[in-house]
Write a protein that holds these residues in place. Structure first.
Motif, PDB file in Angstrom:
ATOM      1  N   TYR A  86       0.660  -1.028   0.417  1.00  0.00           N
ATOM      2  CA  TYR A  86       0.030   0.257   0.040  1.00  0.00           C
ATOM      3  C   TYR A  86       1.026   0.758  -0.043  1.00  0.00           C
ATOM      4  O   TYR A  86       1.819   1.083   0.323  1.00  0.00           O
ATOM      5  CB  TYR A  86      -0.641  -0.328   1.417  1.00  0.00           C
ATOM      6  N   PRO A 201       7.913 -13.986  -1.673  1.00  0.00           N
ATOM      7  CA  PRO A 201       8.476 -12.702  -1.743  1.00  0.00           C
ATOM      8  C   PRO A 201       9.612 -12.032  -0.099  1.00  0.00           C
ATOM      9  O   PRO A 201      10.841 -12.291  -0.721  1.00  0.00           O
ATOM     10  CB  PRO A 201       6.844 -11.874  -1.098  1.00  0.00           C
ATOM     11  N   TYR A 205      12.720 -11.303  -0.156  1.00  0.00           N
ATOM     12  CA  TYR A 205      13.993 -10.348   1.657  1.00  0.00           C
ATOM     13  C   TYR A 205      14.906 -10.795   1.351  1.00  0.00           C
ATOM     14  O   TYR A 205      15.846 -10.041   1.583  1.00  0.00           O
ATOM     15  CB  TYR A 205      12.217  -9.284   2.066  1.00  0.00           C
ATOM     16  N   PHE A 246       7.601 -13.612  15.648  1.00  0.00           N
ATOM     17  CA  PHE A 246       7.787 -12.820  17.185  1.00  0.00           C
ATOM     18  C   PHE A 246       6.234 -13.533  18.411  1.00  0.00           C
ATOM     19  O   PHE A 246       5.460 -13.894  18.190  1.00  0.00           O
ATOM     20  CB  PHE A 246       7.354 -11.968  17.443  1.00  0.00           C
ATOM     21  N   THR A 248       4.147 -13.649  21.269  1.00  0.00           N
ATOM     22  CA  THR A 248       3.514 -12.440  21.958  1.00  0.00           C
ATOM     23  C   THR A 248       1.946 -13.063  22.444  1.00  0.00           C
ATOM     24  O   THR A 248       1.826 -13.807  21.691  1.00  0.00           O
ATOM     25  CB  THR A 248       3.214 -11.631  21.453  1.00  0.00           C
ATOM     26  N   ASN A 279      -7.470  -7.146  13.313  1.00  0.00           N
ATOM     27  CA  ASN A 279      -6.822  -6.454  12.426  1.00  0.00           C
ATOM     28  C   ASN A 279      -6.445  -7.513  11.064  1.00  0.00           C
ATOM     29  O   ASN A 279      -7.243  -8.007  10.716  1.00  0.00           O
ATOM     30  CB  ASN A 279      -5.501  -6.098  12.957  1.00  0.00           C
TER      31      ASN A 279
HETATM   32  N1  LIG Z   1       1.435  -8.149  16.124  1.00  0.00           N
HETATM   33  C1  LIG Z   1       1.226 -10.034  16.909  1.00  0.00           C
HETATM   34  O1  LIG Z   1       1.871  -9.488  18.230  1.00  0.00           O
HETATM   35  C2  LIG Z   1       2.487 -10.713  15.912  1.00  0.00           C
HETATM   36  C3  LIG Z   1       2.662 -11.553  16.375  1.00  0.00           C
HETATM   37  C4  LIG Z   1       3.603 -12.780  15.820  1.00  0.00           C
HETATM   38  C5  LIG Z   1       3.718 -12.335  14.697  1.00  0.00           C
HETATM   39  N2  LIG Z   1       2.750 -11.537  14.119  1.00  0.00           N
HETATM   40  C6  LIG Z   1       3.652 -11.434  12.587  1.00  0.00           C
HETATM   41  O2  LIG Z   1       4.010 -10.032  12.421  1.00  0.00           O
HETATM   42  C7  LIG Z   1       3.564  -9.408  10.862  1.00  0.00           C
HETATM   43  C8  LIG Z   1       3.164  -8.196  11.285  1.00  0.00           C
HETATM   44  O3  LIG Z   1       1.324  -7.863  11.508  1.00  0.00           O
HETATM   45  P1  LIG Z   1       0.450  -6.930  11.345  1.00  0.00           P
HETATM   46  O4  LIG Z   1      -0.110  -6.858  12.560  1.00  0.00           O
HETATM   47  O5  LIG Z   1       1.855  -6.312  11.597  1.00  0.00           O
HETATM   48  O6  LIG Z   1      -0.030  -7.329  10.345  1.00  0.00           O
HETATM   49  P2  LIG Z   1      -0.392  -5.982   9.370  1.00  0.00           P
HETATM   50  O7  LIG Z   1      -1.466  -6.736   8.477  1.00  0.00           O
HETATM   51  O8  LIG Z   1      -0.553  -4.627  10.732  1.00  0.00           O
HETATM   52  O9  LIG Z   1       0.788  -5.779   8.726  1.00  0.00           O
HETATM   53  C9  LIG Z   1       1.659  -6.373   8.099  1.00  0.00           C
HETATM   54  C10 LIG Z   1       1.831  -5.018   6.179  1.00  0.00           C
HETATM   55  O10 LIG Z   1       2.494  -5.999   5.494  1.00  0.00           O
HETATM   56  C11 LIG Z   1       1.886  -5.694   4.177  1.00  0.00           C
HETATM   57  N3  LIG Z   1       2.513  -6.645   3.235  1.00  0.00           N
HETATM   58  C12 LIG Z   1       2.336  -8.394   2.701  1.00  0.00           C
HETATM   59  N4  LIG Z   1       3.159  -8.309   2.366  1.00  0.00           N
HETATM   60  C13 LIG Z   1       3.745  -8.109   1.842  1.00  0.00           C
HETATM   61  C14 LIG Z   1       5.562  -7.772   1.277  1.00  0.00           C
HETATM   62  N5  LIG Z   1       5.293  -9.108  -0.263  1.00  0.00           N
HETATM   63  N6  LIG Z   1       6.619  -6.308   1.313  1.00  0.00           N
HETATM   64  C15 LIG Z   1       5.703  -5.455   2.030  1.00  0.00           C
HETATM   65  N7  LIG Z   1       4.880  -5.238   2.533  1.00  0.00           N
HETATM   66  C16 LIG Z   1       3.783  -6.993   2.075  1.00  0.00           C
HETATM   67  C17 LIG Z   1       0.462  -5.492   4.731  1.00  0.00           C
HETATM   68  O11 LIG Z   1       0.284  -4.650   3.345  1.00  0.00           O
HETATM   69  C18 LIG Z   1       0.718  -4.832   5.557  1.00  0.00           C
HETATM   70  O12 LIG Z   1       0.293  -3.634   5.504  1.00  0.00           O
HETATM   71  C19 LIG Z   1       2.312 -11.122  10.525  1.00  0.00           C
HETATM   72  O13 LIG Z   1       2.624 -11.657   9.565  1.00  0.00           O
HETATM   73  C20 LIG Z   1       2.313 -11.374  11.652  1.00  0.00           C
HETATM   74  O14 LIG Z   1       1.374 -12.748  11.636  1.00  0.00           O
HETATM   75  C21 LIG Z   1       2.614 -10.176  14.631  1.00  0.00           C
END
Ligand SMILES: NC(=O)c1ccc[n+]([C@@H]2O[C@H](COP(=O)([O-])OP(=O)(O)OC[C@H]3O[C@@H](n4cnc5c(N)ncnc54)[C@H](O)[C@@H]3O)[C@@H](O)[C@H]2O)c1
Length: 445
Positions: A86, A201, A205, A246, A248, A279
């Motif tokens: 985005y 992807p 990265y 992570f 959490t 979310n």
């Molecule tokens: N919040 C937590 O407690 C927690 C715990 C463990 C793991 N995670 C992991 O962390 C990650 C992020 O969580 P979040 O709550 O911020 O999610 P989120 O959906 O708010 O943010 C993820 C972002 O990644 C972007 N995205 C998707 N594919 C992409 C790509 N190939 N390249 C670049 N951007 C890309 C999306 O557009 C989105 O804006 C998730 O994979 C989630 O499972 C989060």
């Protein structure tokens, strides 16, 4: 006896923190760091900012802060950047995520708006529920990887950075098993050129980050840097890697409670965990392929902690279920319920109920900060490959082949703190403590 400290280059200059995925976790992390820097918020939950390490004997009362024991980059030296599909800048992303109060986000508008996402490498096959316009085009996956390398080099030049750390905070990709193309760097590079469908992807990265000289950390559960090809590359480039997912919320609680039950030899019939989450992460996990990746990561925890092979009577027949329900009204304020069926003396059953009203990104943000600083420390200490000492932060910690991961939070904490003591040339702490009872105990021969 204390030994010579490990040689660690000083954290001179600026450290770039690059985040694939500028969503809820990333925006909460960045805004939080800026608010702490401004002096009106505290970095609660961050071991690097608030934690101490005991040194020497308990009678010495030496308890320095972690950041005074080992040379860590300071918050003023961090420069943030990242990619997203985005076009929202981090101010807009923080407002959309709805984790932090609008007044706080507005007060940081100038700095947050300046962080705009670079064009992402994205493949809808790996994340089905979302799509966006800010995506790189390239004839082959190798061209896409080269595009990321250019982004990283340009970011480093533009901000006059000394070092970098890349932490995957993007959406959870679909469940994937290791394929031939992941087995060596030669096969992987061939696969990049041939557009092998098994290269995701997040793996591109990971490859690009290492090629550009940056350590790489995976914050989500998908297969990313935990493949032999990327491990081989991290060793060749002498860079640290780690993950994954992570730790959490509910899994954090699991790894606090399960070791306690085992320590007291209390048995377990079953553990049912369910969550409601509203979310974007919840929306992505609503796709069965992405949920499977998360489920595998969440389920593995209990098996390793409880060691059912050693204690078949206590943990041989556990019913362990994990559910995640996407429920938009809840936003980032997840609610988790755990029903734990345990048994004690003579097999008498008991129950524990946990209702955790947590804020996912509030728990994840300090983890991102600690990982950025510790991976940079590892880099400067010339520690390449998997950083198992940072298992503390992950649901599915990576280990070298043949070693099972440690999930128990307290063993992970001991490992982390002993690593810091070791790096600083301090004695490791065994918690034996005979020296305090010299007149009472018979000394070992
Ligand atoms: N919040 C937590 O407690 C927690 C715990 C463990 C793991 N995670 C992991 O962390 C990650 C992020 O969580 P979040 O709550 O911020 O999610 P989120 O959906 O708010 O943010 C993820 C972002 O990644 C972007 N995205 C998707 N594919 C992409 C790509 N190939 N390249 C670049 N951007 C890309 C999306 O557009 C989105 O804006 C998730 O994979 C989630 O499972 C989060």
């Amino acid at each position: 006896m204390p030994h010579k400290p490990v040689e660690i280059a000083a954290p001179a200059g600026k450290l770039g923190v690059l985040l694939p995925g500028l969503g809820a976790v990333s925006s909460t992390f960045i805004a939080g760091c800026l608010a702490v820097l401004r002096g009106d918020s505290r970095p609660i939950g961050s071991l690097t900012q608030m934690g101490t390490v005991r040194l020497g004997k308990r009678t010495e009362h030496r308890m320095p802060l972690v950041k005074d024991l080992v040379p860590l980059a300071g918050l003023p030296d961090l420069v943030f950047g990242g990619w997203d599909i985005y076009e929202d800048n981090v101010y807009q992303a923080a407002l959309k995520a709805g984790v932090l109060e609008r007044t706080l986000v507005d007060s940081l508008k100038k700095d947050l708006s300046a962080i705009r996402p670079m064009k992402a490498v994205f493949d809808k096959k790996y994340v089905k529920k979302i799509d966006g316009p800010n995506v790189k085009k390239g004839r082959t996956k190798m061209h896409l990887a080269e595009g990321l390398v250019e982004d990283i080099i340009e970011f480093k030049r533009k901000h006059r950075l000394d070092r970098l750390v890349t932490i995957w905070c993007a959406s959870t990709e679909a469940f994937q098993r290791r394929a031939k193309v992941h087995e060596s760097i030669a096969a992987f590079e061939r696969g990049l050129k041939d557009n092998d469908p098994n290269i995701s992807p997040s793996q591109i990265y990971a490859y690009a980050a290492l090629m550009a000289g940056s350590p790489y950390v995976n914050g989500s559960p998908n297969l990313s840097c935990d493949i032999p090809a990327i491990l081989e590359l991290s060793r060749a480039k002498h860079l640290p890697i780690g993950g994954k997912d992570f730790k959490t919320g509910q899994t954090l609680m699991k790894t606090i409670i399960a070791p306690g039950l085992k320590a007291r030899m209390l048995g377990l019939h079953g553990w049912f965990s369910t969550n409601i989450l509203g979310n974007r992460d919840g929306e992505v996990l609503d796709d069965p392929a992405s949920f499977k990746t998360k489920e595998e990561s969440k389920l593995s925890v209990l098996d390793t902690i409880l060691q059912s092979d050693l204690y078949p009577e206590l943990y041989g027949k556990i019913n362990h279920k994990v559910r995640i329900e996407y429920y938009p009204p809840r936003g980032d304020n997840k609610e988790g319920w755990d029903n734990i069926d345990i048994f004690g003396w003579l097999g008498y059953p008991m129950q524990i109920k946990i209702n955790f009203l947590c804020r996912d990104s509030i728990l994840a943000a300090p983890i991102v900060l600690d990982l950025a600083l510790f991976f940079d420390l590892a880099h400067r200490a010339r520690m390449a490959g998997i950083q198992e000492w940072l298992s503390f932060y992950f649901k599915s910690p990576m280990t070298n082949p043949g070693i099972y991961p440690e999930h128990d939070l307290f063993i992970q904490q001991t490992k982390l703190k002993n690593t810091l003591r070791y790096l600083a040339g301090e004695e490791l702490i065994t918690h034996l403590g005979w020296e305090y009872y010299q007149d009472d105990y018979v000394s070992p021969a």
